[in-house]
Structures are given as structure tokens and as C-alpha cells.
Design a protein around this motif. Structure first.
Motif, PDB file in Angstrom:
ATOM      1  N   HIS A 173     -61.156  49.907  19.717  1.00  0.00           N
ATOM      2  CA  HIS A 173     -61.449  49.897  18.284  1.00  0.00           C
ATOM      3  C   HIS A 173     -62.529  50.920  17.958  1.00  0.00           C
ATOM      4  CE1 HIS A 173     -63.289  48.060  14.548  1.00  0.00           C
ATOM      5  NE2 HIS A 173     -62.070  48.369  14.187  1.00  0.00           N
ATOM      6  N   SER A 174     -63.557  50.982  18.780  1.00  0.00           N
ATOM      7  CA  SER A 174     -64.634  51.944  18.574  1.00  0.00           C
ATOM      8  C   SER A 174     -64.111  53.381  18.657  1.00  0.00           C
ATOM      9  CB  SER A 174     -65.722  51.704  19.607  1.00  0.00           C
ATOM     10  OG  SER A 174     -66.630  52.752  19.654  1.00  0.00           O
ATOM     11  N   ASN A 175     -63.285  53.650  19.668  1.00  0.00           N
ATOM     12  CA  ASN A 175     -62.721  55.002  19.820  1.00  0.00           C
ATOM     13  C   ASN A 175     -61.815  55.365  18.644  1.00  0.00           C
ATOM     14  OD1 ASN A 175     -64.051  55.358  22.242  1.00  0.00           O
ATOM     15  ND2 ASN A 175     -62.279  54.802  23.500  1.00  0.00           N
ATOM     16  N   ALA A 176     -60.986  54.423  18.212  1.00  0.00           N
ATOM     17  CA  ALA A 176     -60.088  54.697  17.090  1.00  0.00           C
ATOM     18  C   ALA A 176     -60.884  54.912  15.804  1.00  0.00           C
ATOM     19  CB  ALA A 176     -59.113  53.534  16.922  1.00  0.00           C
ATOM     20  N   LYS A 177     -61.982  54.166  15.636  1.00  0.00           N
ATOM     21  CA  LYS A 177     -62.822  54.321  14.450  1.00  0.00           C
ATOM     22  C   LYS A 177     -63.491  55.701  14.437  1.00  0.00           C
ATOM     23  CE  LYS A 177     -65.324  50.990  11.901  1.00  0.00           C
ATOM     24  NZ  LYS A 177     -66.109  49.784  11.919  1.00  0.00           N
ATOM     25  N   LYS A 178     -63.997  56.123  15.602  1.00  0.00           N
ATOM     26  CA  LYS A 178     -64.622  57.457  15.691  1.00  0.00           C
ATOM     27  C   LYS A 178     -63.597  58.547  15.399  1.00  0.00           C
ATOM     28  CE  LYS A 178     -68.045  56.212  19.166  1.00  0.00           C
ATOM     29  NZ  LYS A 178     -68.385  56.329  20.587  1.00  0.00           N
ATOM     30  N   GLU A 179     -62.409  58.395  15.958  1.00  0.00           N
ATOM     31  CA  GLU A 179     -61.350  59.388  15.735  1.00  0.00           C
ATOM     32  C   GLU A 179     -60.975  59.437  14.257  1.00  0.00           C
ATOM     33  OE1 GLU A 179     -56.716  60.138  17.041  1.00  0.00           O
ATOM     34  OE2 GLU A 179     -57.918  58.719  18.165  1.00  0.00           O
ATOM     35  N   ASN A 180     -60.892  58.288  13.621  1.00  0.00           N
ATOM     36  CA  ASN A 180     -60.554  58.235  12.204  1.00  0.00           C
ATOM     37  C   ASN A 180     -61.635  58.900  11.361  1.00  0.00           C
ATOM     38  OD1 ASN A 180     -59.112  57.379   9.837  1.00  0.00           O
ATOM     39  ND2 ASN A 180     -60.670  55.819   9.579  1.00  0.00           N
ATOM     40  N   GLU A 181     -62.901  58.627  11.672  1.00  0.00           N
ATOM     41  CA  GLU A 181     -63.999  59.211  10.904  1.00  0.00           C
ATOM     42  C   GLU A 181     -64.079  60.722  11.096  1.00  0.00           C
ATOM     43  OE1 GLU A 181     -67.352  56.999  12.289  1.00  0.00           O
ATOM     44  OE2 GLU A 181     -66.841  55.227  11.106  1.00  0.00           O
ATOM     45  N   THR A 182     -63.695  61.188  12.283  1.00  0.00           N
ATOM     46  CA  THR A 182     -63.778  62.612  12.577  1.00  0.00           C
ATOM     47  C   THR A 182     -62.594  63.398  12.025  1.00  0.00           C
ATOM     48  OG1 THR A 182     -64.925  62.059  14.623  1.00  0.00           O
ATOM     49  CG2 THR A 182     -64.041  64.289  14.450  1.00  0.00           C
ATOM     50  N   ILE A 183     -61.397  62.846  12.156  1.00  0.00           N
ATOM     51  CA  ILE A 183     -60.194  63.623  11.859  1.00  0.00           C
ATOM     52  C   ILE A 183     -59.466  63.158  10.602  1.00  0.00           C
ATOM     53  CG2 ILE A 183     -57.941  64.328  12.765  1.00  0.00           C
ATOM     54  CD1 ILE A 183     -59.146  63.919  15.580  1.00  0.00           C
TER      55      ILE A 183
END
Length: 108
Positions: A54-64
Motif C-alpha cells: 500500500h505504501s509503495n502504491a501510494k508513493k507511485e500514485n503521488e509521483t506519477i
């Protein structure tokens, strides 16, 4: 803004919602009385993995992608598993009215 579809066919916001729901459910399950210590360890391992994903997907969403996170996951869509066919008329299927002779003439 383009809709981002991940490799598993899910929009990014929905994916985040599914992860959030999994984390909440696993957290609640890990707090319940476990039937065995190994089951509790398994729950905690799954919870840690879900939190990391969830943390990785959230970071990816915020970045891309910059998609809005859906806080709840929608129910899965129902799909027809078999092709339905229309039933034939009863007289056509049977060939004749089998019970017609049992009905009195005054009723017909």
C-alpha cells in the motif's frame, strides 16, 4: 487527465482502495484471538506485506499518476458464467398435452 490502468486491469485509485481495505481487514484479524501462534504470525506477515504494498502504491500514485484514492473498494462486478438460452414452448418440447385427457370437458 488520463486514467491509469495497472497491469492487473485496475484503476490506480481503486487499487489504493483495495490495499487500504486489505490493511484494515488484516489489522482487525491480527487483533482477534488466533487459533494458534503460527496463524497469528502468518497474519502479521500478511499485514506487513499489505502495508508495504500500500505504501509503495501510494508513493507511485503521488509521483506519477495523481489519482484520488478511493477509501472503500467497490463490490466486484457480476459476470455471466454461462450463456442462457430461451426455453422452448412446453407443447413443442413434449409434443402433446399429456394431461389434457385428465381435465374434464366442462372445464376446457
Amino acid at each position: 487527465q488520463a486514467v491509469c490502468i495497472e497491469k492487473n486491469g485496475m484503476e490506480k485509485g481503486k487499487e489504493l482502495g483495495h490495499y487500504a481495505m486489505a490493511v484494515r481487514s488484516l489489522d482487525a484479524a491480527s487483533k482477534l484471538k488466533a487459533s494458534s501462534p503460527s496463524r497469528l504470525a502468518q497474519m502479521k506477515t500478511l499485514l506487513a506485506k499489505a502495508q508495504k504494498d500500500h505504501s509503495n502504491a501510494k508513493k507511485e500514485n503521488e509521483t506519477i499518476y495523481h489519482m484520488v484514492e478511493e477509501k472503500t473498494a467497490a463490490d466486484p462486478e457480476g459476470k455471466a458464467m454461462v450463456k442462457s438460452e430461451a426455453l422452448p414452448d412446453a407443447l413443442v418440447a413434449v409434443g402433446s398435452d399429456r394431461f389434457g385427457s385428465l381435465v374434464p370437458d366442462s372445464v376446457r
